[in-house]
Design a protein around this motif. Structure first.
Motif, PDB file in Angstrom:
ATOM      1  N   GLY A   1      57.420 108.184  61.495  1.00 58.72           N
ATOM      2  CA  GLY A   1      56.343 109.083  61.485  1.00 58.72           C
ATOM      3  C   GLY A   1      56.165 109.665  62.919  1.00 58.72           C
ATOM      4  O   GLY A   1      57.348 109.352  63.729  1.00 58.72           O
TER       5      GLY A   1
ATOM      6  N   ASN B   1      55.827 103.548  66.605  1.00 62.84           N
ATOM      7  CA  ASN B   1      55.390 104.611  65.382  1.00 62.84           C
ATOM      8  C   ASN B   1      54.208 104.646  65.033  1.00 62.84           C
ATOM      9  O   ASN B   1      53.494 103.346  64.881  1.00 62.84           O
ATOM     10  CB  ASN B   1      56.514 103.997  64.306  1.00 62.84           C
ATOM     11  CG  ASN B   1      56.396 104.972  63.022  1.00 62.84           C
ATOM     12  OD1 ASN B   1      55.577 105.556  62.787  1.00 62.84           O
ATOM     13  ND2 ASN B   1      57.327 104.557  61.949  1.00 62.84           N
ATOM     14  N   SER B   2      53.508 105.748  65.204  1.00 60.48           N
ATOM     15  CA  SER B   2      52.068 105.900  65.131  1.00 60.48           C
ATOM     16  C   SER B   2      51.592 105.290  63.676  1.00 60.48           C
ATOM     17  O   SER B   2      50.585 105.236  63.235  1.00 60.48           O
ATOM     18  CB  SER B   2      51.715 107.139  65.310  1.00 60.48           C
ATOM     19  OG  SER B   2      52.254 108.178  64.532  1.00 60.48           O
ATOM     20  N   LYS B   3      52.417 105.432  62.686  1.00 60.69           N
ATOM     21  CA  LYS B   3      52.357 105.081  61.139  1.00 60.69           C
ATOM     22  C   LYS B   3      52.220 103.728  60.787  1.00 60.69           C
ATOM     23  O   LYS B   3      51.541 103.221  59.917  1.00 60.69           O
ATOM     24  CB  LYS B   3      53.137 105.897  60.187  1.00 60.69           C
ATOM     25  CG  LYS B   3      52.930 107.629  60.310  1.00 60.69           C
ATOM     26  CD  LYS B   3      51.480 107.818  60.201  1.00 60.69           C
ATOM     27  CE  LYS B   3      51.251 109.323  60.276  1.00 60.69           C
ATOM     28  NZ  LYS B   3      49.828 109.672  60.479  1.00 60.69           N
ATOM     29  N   THR B   4      53.099 103.016  61.897  1.00 56.62           N
ATOM     30  CA  THR B   4      52.945 101.555  61.244  1.00 56.62           C
ATOM     31  C   THR B   4      52.801 100.327  62.689  1.00 56.62           C
ATOM     32  O   THR B   4      52.648  99.302  62.283  1.00 56.62           O
ATOM     33  CB  THR B   4      54.530 101.008  60.812  1.00 56.62           C
ATOM     34  OG1 THR B   4      55.425 101.260  62.032  1.00 56.62           O
ATOM     35  CG2 THR B   4      55.001 101.938  59.638  1.00 56.62           C
TER      36      THR B   4
ATOM     37  N   VAL C   1      47.341 111.555  65.656  1.00 58.63           N
ATOM     38  CA  VAL C   1      48.509 111.144  64.791  1.00 58.63           C
ATOM     39  C   VAL C   1      48.169 109.747  64.471  1.00 58.63           C
ATOM     40  O   VAL C   1      48.989 108.972  64.025  1.00 58.63           O
ATOM     41  CB  VAL C   1      49.908 111.132  65.490  1.00 58.63           C
ATOM     42  CG1 VAL C   1      50.204 112.845  65.637  1.00 58.63           C
ATOM     43  CG2 VAL C   1      50.074 110.602  67.162  1.00 58.63           C
ATOM     44  N   TRP C   2      47.122 109.280  65.274  1.00 57.94           N
ATOM     45  CA  TRP C   2      46.696 107.839  64.764  1.00 57.94           C
ATOM     46  C   TRP C   2      45.110 107.931  64.609  1.00 57.94           C
ATOM     47  O   TRP C   2      44.273 108.306  65.376  1.00 57.94           O
ATOM     48  CB  TRP C   2      46.944 106.790  66.281  1.00 57.94           C
ATOM     49  CG  TRP C   2      47.337 105.703  65.932  1.00 57.94           C
ATOM     50  CD1 TRP C   2      46.699 104.665  65.076  1.00 57.94           C
ATOM     51  CD2 TRP C   2      48.467 104.952  66.556  1.00 57.94           C
ATOM     52  NE1 TRP C   2      47.564 103.583  65.142  1.00 57.94           N
ATOM     53  CE2 TRP C   2      48.687 103.676  66.243  1.00 57.94           C
ATOM     54  CE3 TRP C   2      49.273 105.248  67.767  1.00 57.94           C
ATOM     55  CZ2 TRP C   2      49.322 102.719  66.714  1.00 57.94           C
ATOM     56  CZ3 TRP C   2      50.372 104.243  68.044  1.00 57.94           C
ATOM     57  CH2 TRP C   2      50.487 103.140  67.308  1.00 57.94           C
ATOM     58  N   SER C   3      44.669 107.111  63.573  1.00 58.98           N
ATOM     59  CA  SER C   3      43.549 107.430  62.977  1.00 58.98           C
ATOM     60  C   SER C   3      42.402 105.981  63.159  1.00 58.98           C
ATOM     61  O   SER C   3      41.395 106.060  63.238  1.00 58.98           O
ATOM     62  CB  SER C   3      43.423 107.478  61.757  1.00 58.98           C
ATOM     63  OG  SER C   3      43.714 106.303  60.980  1.00 58.98           O
TER      64      SER C   3
ATOM     65  N   ASP D   1      46.402 101.601  59.973  1.00 58.95           N
ATOM     66  CA  ASP D   1      47.448 102.102  60.295  1.00 58.95           C
ATOM     67  C   ASP D   1      48.381 101.105  61.349  1.00 58.95           C
ATOM     68  O   ASP D   1      49.232 101.550  62.055  1.00 58.95           O
ATOM     69  CB  ASP D   1      46.956 103.129  61.633  1.00 58.95           C
ATOM     70  CG  ASP D   1      46.570 104.548  60.923  1.00 58.95           C
ATOM     71  OD1 ASP D   1      47.099 104.777  59.863  1.00 58.95           O
ATOM     72  OD2 ASP D   1      45.579 105.006  61.362  1.00 58.95           O
TER      73      ASP D   1
END
Length: 552
Positions: free
Chosen positions: A10, A29-32, A499-501, A506
């Motif tokens: 991501g 990685n901003s998704k993981t 890109v990071w919630s 997350d």
């Protein structure tokens, strides 16, 4: 942790982690929240006189550029496109003070820094009554001694019991914080005085110096800081979230040299040079606040403890400033967006944590490496009634007793180095409990668990002992880089980056290791009360005051 060449990634976020002894740049990685690559460069410390500790601001800046370039090279070798890096966050050593020339871009003096090697002195904060107590949240490990006379002089100007410095800032008047370091520079360095007179000077903590330089420096660099770093200067009103005119007048600091105060998560400016030119810098947190964010301590009453040379404990107190009756600091925890609410924290520190392990290695020689202590402690699984109070420079929070000295008591003919090693680990845990008990009394919210990070958390014996002595679970993330992760999260969550919630899901790559108490509550209390008995025996060893150093 390396990424697979075939990994589907991501958006990526970078984090500058600038500490007292090194600089690092890490990419997540901003998704993981997976750490993909990083690079580290050591930073020199200079000791121009006894008790003075300085660093070269230009060396720090160059180290940041070097770490960014090297990390980008490593990502390329992993077949990861650096154009996926969408934002950069900054986490920094707090309180270190820099003044530079906005016309030339040159520092006007070395950064007045915080030492990392144990010194001989108990830091002093002067309270309105005129009596001296060690400064909350400090230890000899982080003290530059040059400003003691400055503090003493300023303390005489605080009227009666009206400690307006602490009521506005949450901090005691102390050598530890930036305002007195800046006052010293103004009083003693002609280049600084002249630049201020000619309106060429800019002041900042390390984050401000880096952001100004990275966003263009003399060519349009952004002069800013975030609320967490501002709250450690003694010039910032933590209630209004603004520089305070009365405080600036008290310290004699011209307000025009101060950086603009921003939230911890917003776009400050763009990188103007290097491999990541054009990438927004959009997160900024002092290191301990960054670790609080990286540990996802977003609920009131959640706390984290970072185990290093000493320990830093922060407890989230929500939107309310909680002032301590037990020697803890009140500070800004974070403000994750211009329109987001501010969160506060209580902060306390254990002066001697990893330092006691080094003492066993370097002074007593009972271990050759710090890692050996876990093996020694495991051999016996108990201290066999031996208690170690590492009050090498007096006792800190919640006692503030400079007359104390370190003791090892409860010795028998059966006691050996394994028992002493076990007692040293227990000492770190007992000290942590004392700080957490003080936090509980101040904010009235007992902890349900403690989140931990830092180098010492790799010691499983220590982590289990901590759970036993606190009698609550201790939770350790698989991601050890919580400080850098917090800065990356703030940067990735900024408006305009998005890109990071900041939701727990997350952090899917971050698993937790949980240590549950393995003894009963009664045994935990007996061991803790015996520790308290040992602490009392450590007090009153020194009865005279040294006029030279201000220590017992």
């Amino acid at each position: 942790m390396a990424a697979s060449k075939k990994a589907v990634l991501g958006p990526l976020v970078g984090a500058v982690d600038q500490g007292t002894s090194s600089t690092r740049f890490l990419v997540f990685n901003s998704k993981t929240a997976e750490l993909l690559s990083h690079h580290q460069v050591e930073i020199k410390q200079e000791f121009p006189r006894e008790g003075w500790v300085e660093q070269d601001p230009k060396e720090i800046l160059h180290s940041v550029y070097e770490c960014i370039e090297k990390t980008c090279e490593k990502l390329g070798q992993l077949n990861i496109d650096i154009s996926n890096i969408k934002a950069i966050g900054v986490s920094n050593q707090r309180e270190t003070t820099v003044v530079w020339d906005k016309i030339t871009g040159e520092p006007l003096y070395n950064a007045v820094a915080a030492p990392v090697s144990p010194g001989p002195s108990v830091p002093v904060a002067v309270v309105p009554s005129g009596s001296s107590v060690p400064a909350a949240g400090t230890s000899s490990v982080w003290l530059d001694l040059r400003t003691q006379s400055t503090v003493e002089s300023l303390s005489k100007r605080i009227p009666g019991n009206n400690n307006f410095v602490k009521s506005k800032t949450g901090l005691p008047l102390s050598t530890y914080f930036s305002a007195v370091k800046l006052r010293w520079l103004l009083d003693n360095v002609r280049k600084v005085q002249k630049a201020v007179e000619e309106k060429r000077a800019l002041f900042g903590t390390i984050d401000s110096w880096l952001i100004w330089s990275l966003t263009g420096g003399v060519n349009g660099g952004v002069h800013c800081t975030d609320v967490t770093n501002a709250s450690r200067t003694m010039l910032f009103n933590i209630h209004s979230l603004e520089w305070d005119k009365q405080l600036c007048e008290f310290f004699g600091i011209p307000m025009e040299i101060l950086p603009n105060v921003r939230s911890s998560s917003e776009i400050y400016g763009l990188m103007k040079a290097g491999a990541l030119e054009g990438v927004p810098i959009s997160g900024c947190l002092g290191d301990q606040s960054a670790a609080l964010v990286g540990q996802m301590c977003f609920q009131i009453g959640q706390a984290k403890n970072t185990y290093g040379t000493g320990c830093f404990l922060l407890c989230n107190t929500g939107h309310k400033c909680v002032f301590s009756d037990h020697g803890l600091l009140t500070t800004v925890a974070y403000k994750l967006g211009r329109d987001k609410p501010v969160y506060y924290a209580l902060e306390g520190s254990v002066a001697i944590a990893g330092a006691v392990i080094r003492w066993l290695r370097d002074n007593l020689g009972i271990i050759k490496t710090s890692e050996e202590i876990e093996k020694l402690a495991k051999e016996v699984g108990t201290s066999y009634g031996c208690y170690f109070v590492p009050a090498f420079s007096g006792l800190y929070a919640p006692y503030w007793e400079p007359s104390a000295r370190g003791i090892i008591c409860g010795l028998t003919q059966f006691t050996n180095k394994c028992h002493i090693a076990f007692a040293a680990l227990e000492a770190v845990c007992f000290q942590t409990r004392e700080i957490l008990d003080a936090m509980n009394r101040d904010c009235g919210i007992p902890l349900s668990h403690l989140q931990v990070d830092g180098g010492m958390t790799s010691n499983k014996i220590l982590m289990q002992l901590q759970a036993d002595i606190l009698y609550i679970p201790v939770v350790k993330p698989s991601m050890p880089e919580t400080t850098a992760l917090g800065a990356a999260m703030a940067a990735g969550a900024a408006e305009g980056v998005g890109v990071w919630s900041l939701e727990p899901e997350d952090l899917s790559a971050v698993t937790m290791e949980r240590f549950e108490p393995q003894i009963n509550a009664e045994e935990s209390e007996i061991r803790y009360s015996t520790w308290k008995k040992a602490v009392m025996k450590s007090m009153g060893w020194v009865t005279t005051q040294s006029p030279e150093s201000g220590i017992p």
